[in-house]
Scaffold this motif. Structure first.
Motif, PDB file in Angstrom:
ATOM      1  N   HIS A 121      -6.195  11.644  -4.604  1.00 40.14           N
ATOM      2  CA  HIS A 121      -5.300  11.161  -3.557  1.00 40.14           C
ATOM      3  C   HIS A 121      -6.131  10.923  -2.293  1.00 40.14           C
ATOM      4  O   HIS A 121      -6.286  11.800  -1.451  1.00 40.14           O
ATOM      5  CB  HIS A 121      -4.195  12.199  -3.306  1.00 40.14           C
ATOM      6  CG  HIS A 121      -3.047  11.669  -2.508  1.00 40.14           C
ATOM      7  ND1 HIS A 121      -2.108  10.812  -3.043  1.00 40.14           N
ATOM      8  CD2 HIS A 121      -2.683  11.878  -1.225  1.00 40.14           C
ATOM      9  CE1 HIS A 121      -1.205  10.526  -2.120  1.00 40.14           C
ATOM     10  NE2 HIS A 121      -1.537  11.157  -1.007  1.00 40.14           N
ATOM     11  N   ASP A 127       0.841  -1.195   0.000  1.00 40.03           N
ATOM     12  CA  ASP A 127       0.000   0.000   0.000  1.00 40.03           C
ATOM     13  C   ASP A 127       0.883   1.255   0.000  1.00 40.03           C
ATOM     14  O   ASP A 127       2.106   1.180   0.107  1.00 40.03           O
ATOM     15  CB  ASP A 127      -0.927  -0.017   1.219  1.00 40.03           C
ATOM     16  CG  ASP A 127      -2.250   0.714   0.974  1.00 40.03           C
ATOM     17  OD1 ASP A 127      -2.317   1.513   0.020  1.00 40.03           O
ATOM     18  OD2 ASP A 127      -3.199   0.500   1.745  1.00 40.03           O
ATOM     19  N   ARG A 128       0.249   2.411  -0.092  1.00 40.99           N
ATOM     20  CA  ARG A 128       0.943   3.687  -0.278  1.00 40.99           C
ATOM     21  C   ARG A 128       2.042   3.891   0.782  1.00 40.99           C
ATOM     22  O   ARG A 128       1.762   3.947   1.981  1.00 40.99           O
ATOM     23  CB  ARG A 128      -0.063   4.825  -0.221  1.00 40.99           C
ATOM     24  CG  ARG A 128       0.538   6.183  -0.610  1.00 40.99           C
ATOM     25  CD  ARG A 128      -0.415   7.326  -0.256  1.00 40.99           C
ATOM     26  NE  ARG A 128      -1.735   7.131  -0.833  1.00 40.99           N
ATOM     27  CZ  ARG A 128      -2.811   7.805  -0.438  1.00 40.99           C
ATOM     28  NH1 ARG A 128      -2.725   8.695   0.531  1.00 40.99           N
ATOM     29  NH2 ARG A 128      -3.978   7.587  -1.003  1.00 40.99           N
TER      30      ARG A 128
END
Length: 577
Positions: A212, A16-17
């Motif tokens: 985002h 994930d980010r």
């Protein structure tokens, strides 16, 4: 003790980010920050890592994130809880302590272990797997926080236990606080997959300010109720819809089993309080199950595959010819050999790609020789001796190892749930004394037919959202609507047999159906559609992530009164009475 605590999440999977930890720490106030890195497939990946290097087996990304953010977390007083320990929580804890020393930080680190049952797997009747990890509960995490840990890393706890442990520490819950624990399980399930609660993978994404996306936060109260939100100014949205979608992700019937409590998903009530604030209330908890679920991964053999391109006319005949030639030329047929034709071609395609179909050939066998070089060589040797226009999407290789997933179950009393404190003292965590047999959920009966007036045949997704995912070898599809009237129709219209009609691939499989009226949802569990798990499955969508969207795309007669004006018959749909 406090009135409310803010528990954020900064990871929904391994990969994930990367910047999410810093974004969550800088974006606003938090008391705890959780990170979920584990899935069934992840345990297999970590198991293969550990085979190569016994010091590995944990999520290395988490350590790199801490290198950037540990000082910031300590400065803000945010305590970090993560299952990034994977198969080696002790190794990750040591690495974090070394990192803190190198950075000159005074960080108290604890780790939860005992879930790894590999050494005793055969004795426990679990066979001889590559990995064997029991899903632990939250009280090891609670104990670590109570002894002053700034960072707690675990092995295979349930995803929701990260949140439950933080809340149990904040409010000093015990095993008897079943409703409160159940509320924290629900909050943990909502935030555990990160941005899926703020608009990610959301059916009605066109209604959300995408971009985002911000990660979710659960504001937990002492009674187990919560408000789901996100940091101000971040992308996405927190709505009853986005929360409902995540609640339906990878669940089965109304009873949601965790080691510390059985949560009644059919008791959950949601309310939009204000923009990006959804209340989650009135959750009921029941006694937890006697057994713990165990994630078992086995190395099953070698898999190889090729994708053959078939262009233009006579697609079916070309596929038939290639399969006959390929089988005849194989020196030794593998244990499993499959040919799957995907008709991606269009009549009179305006590009060559639009005029082409794909034939996927997949072989699996414990013997590498049967699926390696000989298998690939046959595909190459047919290049000038088969149908016209023969080509492959890529040169064939020698195959790679694959694994299969199986769930196991072990009495919780046989699993050594332990927490090693910052001072090095290890404490044993006893299982819940309330453990008991949990009744099996029964399929929900379809209500009697009601006349909702004239209908118009349009895609189901015109009014219904869906979220789907993998559950071992099975898949679930949760379908929900946004009004009580629409749910009354959905509950009687979307039966298991109707799903079989709409999704012909699953027509011969067992489908369980569970209604969740408080969520205006119906959940389906399709047994066996993913074979022996994600790592083994070669289905087009191996984790069933798009299955719900496929169902939404299928046309059904929907009461015209429920439809937006732009979907009425003037737009080339069929009106029925």
């Amino acid at each position: 003790m406090t009135d409310a605590v803010r528990i954020g999440n900064m990871s929904g999977f391994y990969g994930d980010r990367f910047t999410a930890m810093r974004e969550m720490l800088e974006g606003g106030e938090l008391d705890y920050l959780t990170g979920d890195y584990l899935a069934e497939l992840t345990m297999l990946i970590l198991g293969r890592d550990r085979l190569k290097d016994s010091s590995l087996g944990y999520a290395k990304t988490f350590l790199r994130q801490l290198e950037d953010c540990l000082g910031l977390a300590l400065e803000k007083g945010v305590r970090i809880i993560s299952n990034a320990g994977g198969l080696n929580p002790h190794g990750l804890a040591v690495a974090i302590r070394e990192l803190a020393d190198r950075l000159g930080l005074d960080a108290q680190v604890a780790f939860v272990s005992g879930d790894d049952l590999l050494k005793d797997a055969k004795k426990l009747g679990l066979g001889e797997p590559l990995t064997a990890n029991a899903y632990l509960g939250a009280f090891g995490i609670k104990t670590a926080l109570g002894r002053g840990a700034d960072v707690v890393v675990t092995g295979r706890v349930t995803d929701a236990s990260l949140t439950v442990g933080a809340a149990a520490h904040a409010f000093d819950w015990g095993y008897k606080d079943l409703d409160a624990l159940a509320g924290a399980v629900v909050a943990g399930h909502i935030i555990e997959c990160g941005t899926q609660a703020t608009g990610g993978n959301y059916s009605f994404f066109t209604e959300i300010p995408m971009g985002h996306l911000g990660f979710p936060i659960a504001e937990m109260a002492a009674d187990g109720s919560s408000v789901i939100t996100k940091h101000e100014g971040t992308g996405g949205a927190v709505t009853v819809g986005t929360v409902t979608a995540q609640l339906l992700y990878e669940v089965g019937g109304p009873r949601y089993l965790n080691p510390d409590v059985t949560t009644r998903l059919d008791s959950v009530e949601l309310e939009q309080l204000s923009p990006d604030r959804v209340a989650v209330r009135n959750i009921r908890g029941e006694n937890p199950p006697t057994d713990l679920k165990v994630s078992l991964n086995f190395l099953a053999g070698i898999r190889n595959e090729i994708d053959v391109v078939l262009t233009g006319l006579d697609i079916e005949a070309k596929a038939k010819l290639f399969e006959e030639q390929f089988r005849a030329a194989l020196p030794d047929e593998p244990a499993e050999l499959g040919f799957e034709l995907a008709r991606t071609d269009r009549p009179d395609g305006t590009t060559e790609e639009q005029a082409s179909a794909l034939l996927r050939v997949v072989a699996r066998d414990p013997d590498p020789a049967k699926v390696g070089r000989p298998f690939s060589a046959v595909a190459v040797e047919l290049a000038l001796a088969s149908f016209p226009g023969f080509t492959l999407t890529a040169p064939p290789g020698n195959g790679s190892p694959y694994g299969v997933f199986e769930p196991g179950y072990v009495d919780a009393a046989l699993v050594p749930h332990r927490v090693t404190q910052p001072d090095g003292v290890t404490v044993s965590i006893e299982p819940s004394p309330l453990r008991a047999a949990v009744p099996a959920d029964e399929d929900t009966a379809v209500p009697p037919a009601t006349d909702f007036g004239p209908t118009t045949t349009v895609p189901l997704g015109t009014i219904a959202g869906a979220r789907s995912g993998d559950k071992g070898g099975s898949a679930n599809i949760g379908v929900w609507v946004r009004s009580d009237e629409e749910f009354a129709w959905l509950d009687q219209a979307l039966t298991a047999d109707r799903v079989r009609e709409l999704l012909p691939e699953v027509a011969d499989l067992t489908i369980r159906r569970y209604a969740l009226p408080n969520l205006r949802a119906v959940n389906f569990v399709i047994e066996g559609v993913l074979g022996r798990g994600v790592a083994d499955n070669v289905r087009f969508d191996p984790q069933a992530k798009g299955m719900g969207e496929w169902l939404r795309s299928r046309p059904v007669p929907i009461p015209t009164a429920f439809l937006p004006a732009n979907t009425l018959p003037a737009n080339n749909v069929t009106k029925e009475n």
